[in-house]
Design a protein around this motif. Sequence first.
Motif, PDB file in Angstrom:
ATOM      1  N   CYS A 122     -35.199-137.873  27.105  1.00  0.00           N
ATOM      2  CA  CYS A 122     -35.603-138.362  25.785  1.00  0.00           C
ATOM      3  C   CYS A 122     -36.869-139.213  25.831  1.00  0.00           C
ATOM      4  N   GLN A 123     -37.412-139.443  27.016  1.00  0.00           N
ATOM      5  CA  GLN A 123     -38.725-140.083  27.178  1.00  0.00           C
ATOM      6  C   GLN A 123     -38.831-141.404  26.416  1.00  0.00           C
ATOM      7  N   ARG A 124     -37.805-142.233  26.596  1.00  0.00           N
ATOM      8  CA  ARG A 124     -37.746-143.590  26.035  1.00  0.00           C
ATOM      9  C   ARG A 124     -37.526-143.621  24.522  1.00  0.00           C
ATOM     10  N   SER A 125     -37.158-142.521  23.898  1.00  0.00           N
ATOM     11  CA  SER A 125     -36.892-142.530  22.455  1.00  0.00           C
ATOM     12  C   SER A 125     -35.776-143.517  22.126  1.00  0.00           C
ATOM     13  N   LEU A 126     -35.915-144.212  20.998  1.00  0.00           N
ATOM     14  CA  LEU A 126     -34.886-145.170  20.587  1.00  0.00           C
ATOM     15  C   LEU A 126     -33.608-144.444  20.190  1.00  0.00           C
ATOM     16  N   LEU A 127     -32.486-144.997  20.592  1.00  0.00           N
ATOM     17  CA  LEU A 127     -31.170-144.463  20.257  1.00  0.00           C
ATOM     18  C   LEU A 127     -30.293-145.599  19.753  1.00  0.00           C
ATOM     19  N   ILE A 128     -29.657-145.393  18.615  1.00  0.00           N
ATOM     20  CA  ILE A 128     -28.730-146.388  18.082  1.00  0.00           C
ATOM     21  C   ILE A 128     -27.477-145.677  17.584  1.00  0.00           C
ATOM     22  N   PRO A 129     -26.369-146.410  17.410  1.00  0.00           N
ATOM     23  CA  PRO A 129     -25.206-145.803  16.753  1.00  0.00           C
ATOM     24  C   PRO A 129     -25.540-145.475  15.302  1.00  0.00           C
ATOM     25  N   TYR A 188     -29.737-139.523   6.367  1.00  0.00           N
ATOM     26  CA  TYR A 188     -30.451-140.560   7.111  1.00  0.00           C
ATOM     27  C   TYR A 188     -29.667-141.073   8.313  1.00  0.00           C
ATOM     28  N   GLY A 189     -28.376-140.718   8.428  1.00  0.00           N
ATOM     29  CA  GLY A 189     -27.619-141.113   9.606  1.00  0.00           C
ATOM     30  C   GLY A 189     -26.551-142.157   9.369  1.00  0.00           C
ATOM     31  N   THR A 190     -26.070-142.309   8.134  1.00  0.00           N
ATOM     32  CA  THR A 190     -25.007-143.259   7.837  1.00  0.00           C
ATOM     33  C   THR A 190     -23.653-142.573   7.981  1.00  0.00           C
ATOM     34  N   LYS A 191     -22.720-143.197   8.663  1.00  0.00           N
ATOM     35  CA  LYS A 191     -21.389-142.623   8.882  1.00  0.00           C
ATOM     36  C   LYS A 191     -20.302-143.313   8.082  1.00  0.00           C
ATOM     37  N   ALA A 192     -20.590-144.474   7.499  1.00  0.00           N
ATOM     38  CA  ALA A 192     -19.604-145.185   6.684  1.00  0.00           C
ATOM     39  C   ALA A 192     -20.340-145.957   5.606  1.00  0.00           C
ATOM     40  N   LEU A 193     -19.724-146.015   4.420  1.00  0.00           N
ATOM     41  CA  LEU A 193     -20.375-146.661   3.284  1.00  0.00           C
ATOM     42  C   LEU A 193     -19.307-147.257   2.382  1.00  0.00           C
ATOM     43  N   ASP A 479     -19.104-147.622  23.386  1.00  0.00           N
ATOM     44  CA  ASP A 479     -18.082-147.726  24.428  1.00  0.00           C
ATOM     45  C   ASP A 479     -17.569-146.341  24.801  1.00  0.00           C
ATOM     46  N   VAL A 480     -17.100-146.211  26.026  1.00  0.00           N
ATOM     47  CA  VAL A 480     -16.525-144.946  26.493  1.00  0.00           C
ATOM     48  C   VAL A 480     -15.355-144.552  25.586  1.00  0.00           C
ATOM     49  N   GLY A 481     -15.349-143.300  25.169  1.00  0.00           N
ATOM     50  CA  GLY A 481     -14.276-142.789  24.323  1.00  0.00           C
ATOM     51  C   GLY A 481     -14.579-142.830  22.847  1.00  0.00           C
ATOM     52  N   GLN A 482     -15.625-143.560  22.449  1.00  0.00           N
ATOM     53  CA  GLN A 482     -15.994-143.581  21.033  1.00  0.00           C
ATOM     54  C   GLN A 482     -16.657-142.259  20.648  1.00  0.00           C
ATOM     55  N   SER A 483     -16.536-141.895  19.388  1.00  0.00           N
ATOM     56  CA  SER A 483     -17.177-140.682  18.894  1.00  0.00           C
ATOM     57  C   SER A 483     -18.690-140.797  19.064  1.00  0.00           C
ATOM     58  N   ALA A 484     -19.309-139.723  19.516  1.00  0.00           N
ATOM     59  CA  ALA A 484     -20.756-139.724  19.750  1.00  0.00           C
ATOM     60  C   ALA A 484     -21.475-139.527  18.424  1.00  0.00           C
ATOM     61  N   ASP A 485     -21.519-140.605  17.629  1.00  0.00           N
ATOM     62  CA  ASP A 485     -22.210-140.623  16.343  1.00  0.00           C
ATOM     63  C   ASP A 485     -23.456-141.471  16.509  1.00  0.00           C
ATOM     64  N   LEU A 486     -24.592-140.811  16.602  1.00  0.00           N
ATOM     65  CA  LEU A 486     -25.813-141.469  17.036  1.00  0.00           C
ATOM     66  C   LEU A 486     -26.997-141.050  16.175  1.00  0.00           C
TER      67      LEU A 486
END
Length: 836
Positions: A122-129, A188-193, A479-486
């Motif tokens: 990913c060449q240093r691309s920012l990653l957030i939940p 836009y990447g929102t999983k809860a509202l 954390d390990v085991g959390q859904s990969a929602d990124l």
Amino acid sequence: MSDTTTKLSRVASLRQALKEATKPVSLSPSSSSQSTTVHTFLLKNVSIPIAVLPKNITVTETKGDNSQSLVSEEGLVLCHVWIRNGKIHKVTTTTSSSSSFTEDDHDVAVVDDNDNAMVVDCQRSLLIPCFVDCHTHLDKTWTVSRTRNKSGTMDEAWLHKEPSDWKHWTLDDLTRRMRFAVQCAIYYGTKALRTHLDGYNCGEDHALEEQLQNNVYAAYTAIKEAYQDQITLQVVANLYLPLYYSHPDLARAHCSRANQVPGAVLGAYIGNTTQTPEDDTCQHLDAMLDLAAEFDMDIDLHIDESNDPHCCALRPLCRSLLKARQKGYQGNVVLGHCCALSLQDDDTKTFICTQLAQLGNVYVVANPFTNLSLQDRRGTKPPLGVEIPAEKPRTPQWRGVTLLQELRQAGVTVASASDNVRDFWLSAGSDYDMLSVWSTTQALCHLDTAPNEGSWADIVTTCPAMAMNLMKDSESPLDVGQSADLVLFPGARYASELFSRPQIDRIVIRKGIILETQLPDYAELDDLMEVASAEKGNPNNKKPKGEAENLLDLLGLNEGETLTSQHLPFTRIPHLYQLESWDCGPTCLMMLLRWLESNDTFSTIDESFPSSILTPRDMEERRRILDAVNTKSIWTSDLMWQLQKWKQHDEKRCQFVLISNNISTADQDYENFEYYQQSFSDDQDRVCWTFTELHRQAVPMMESSHFPLSTVLHVTSRYKDVVAMLLVDNSILRNRREQLDGHPNPSSPTAYAGHYVILCGTSDDPQHVEKANRVRPDNTIATQRLTDTRFGVCCVLANPDPASPSPLEFVMPDHLEAAWRSKGTDDDIIFLRKFV
């Protein structure tokens, strides 16, 4: 090659690599001959903000043995992230972004003996939940084009513009605006509202007040169900704070209603309390907190949203919440806005921040877009704030946001949210893009140096998730085991890059798979705004017709044709039983045809009239209908097409109207339903063609996401010669109270069984109601809140199912609604009026 071309190529290649990486791979473990389907990939060299790192990773800004800092000056940490079967499998830090792995990276490409991860650099691309937006107003959103706040003040929004817009809040209007907002958030990447829904105060117009609440909650429920696989929605049921104390019966009813909505939170609007004695405000808060404890509900408040430095409802809030905590109430308390806190003297600021931290489970939410716009605006008037003359040009001197840095320093969890978007409170806003919320909050509150950008990434991710009770303080989305929602930002390697551009090339990953969605076009809502524009140009200023009025118009009815204020005897429909498991629709058509050709209108009170056997003419008619349909997989559009042929043959015989939440295509989700799977591909093409022809021939149809059952019962029981054919889930209709335990979820794709019945009207005969109550499943009671049905009556169905206990069935309204609303039916209903 230009730098721009290089960047675009890098982004495009990264997206393509991720698409390949998320494809499942079949593996054959050595211990078994059966293959196991997995997909594992590694996001190598991603920059993760320090605030959202997994809890098992502790990094400081000190340098390691190799003299390289693990944390950048912007608060970012270079990491590798393994994703396996849609979940976080492992996260490690690294000090090198080279193409090869260092010894510190440990088995970077191998997750276990049988699973080689595909590596995506990913060449240093920012990653957030994925983002979490914990304060919005979906009922008000997207209304600015028809109801603009010309002064931009809270006074005009609250006292004038919002009440004037209520007349447009039909179920269709609300559902479409809410759907548009949710689609933006997902894109836009929102999983809860979380959205606030109001306890609308319409003065003496209690009917409008009740209709508003029914429409708003029905729209919310429909959207929550439709997008439950893509976003978690929560609702805050708001009420003006003093009403909790002054009108206890109203407050209890409000709590009881809200408590029937899964995950609902109790809310209150707390205005400018400067003219209210603090002890009185405490009484109001005590009453609300007592109900919250009794109903076991969290709390979410609008508090101290004012430019008045004497406004400090947070002080009595601390007193009342301390008493509630001492009595055992441990619910989350979310405090929205808190603007006036930043106008208090230093001692008060310190006291409030310290008290909130000590009370525990308290969360403060800033709403930067809205409060930047509303606070310190010229034209502000009491009682909402200190007066600022409107006539004189004045640039605001105050940013309007609360004390995020001081609150966090004291130990209070803080977050930031979208709040209003393109409505009469705020003309623009975030578009439900939480990156813009984060960026704006950072700029307004100078978070980039407190101590850096990466330390505040949690205000739009983990902190609002904790406020919404979706995550504990001891957890991280990585954390390990959390859904990969990124959310991955290929165009941003540094925080300065992230906040300098809108990042339209971001990649949203949900459950380990790239989410491909489209940002909705604003033009989709133009007709909702044009209604208001047309109304403004109408000298009579007539209120737009609602769905019920439109239905009556399409059926050629009006209120003057109601025979009686009491409901009519149910309509007699000659009964036939279906011959196959799949021909309930054609059989209902045959029953309706017999009715149209008969002179009988109403049944006697004795419902046990005999079921007719199929005559040779019936068999010929059945053959003709089945030949015309030419499939065993019959959809409502097929039945509408047959009705249209009947009408063309004898136009005066009847009038009919289809109401459905889909009048254009076959829902792609139904491909996964066992009931539809076998012939879905052919059905999809036929349904699309049929709807196109029905539209071309101007056949009456209405699209409605949640047409009220109360209206259905009103039309079929108060108007002569009107019945309705409904598509229901027979697995729910046939479910009896004693059959519920141990059976699969009747609304699941595997259990769904589409079935057509004819609603003949309603009956208030006590024997019929008793029959209906005996077979009514306990689990249908949840729908009572969404309909205005009268449980002193029951619905009367003509059911062609041979398993039906009699030609007529009696079911309670909420039992019928549960079967009719089931996923798979599209809420299909055909109203048919007979011309005598």
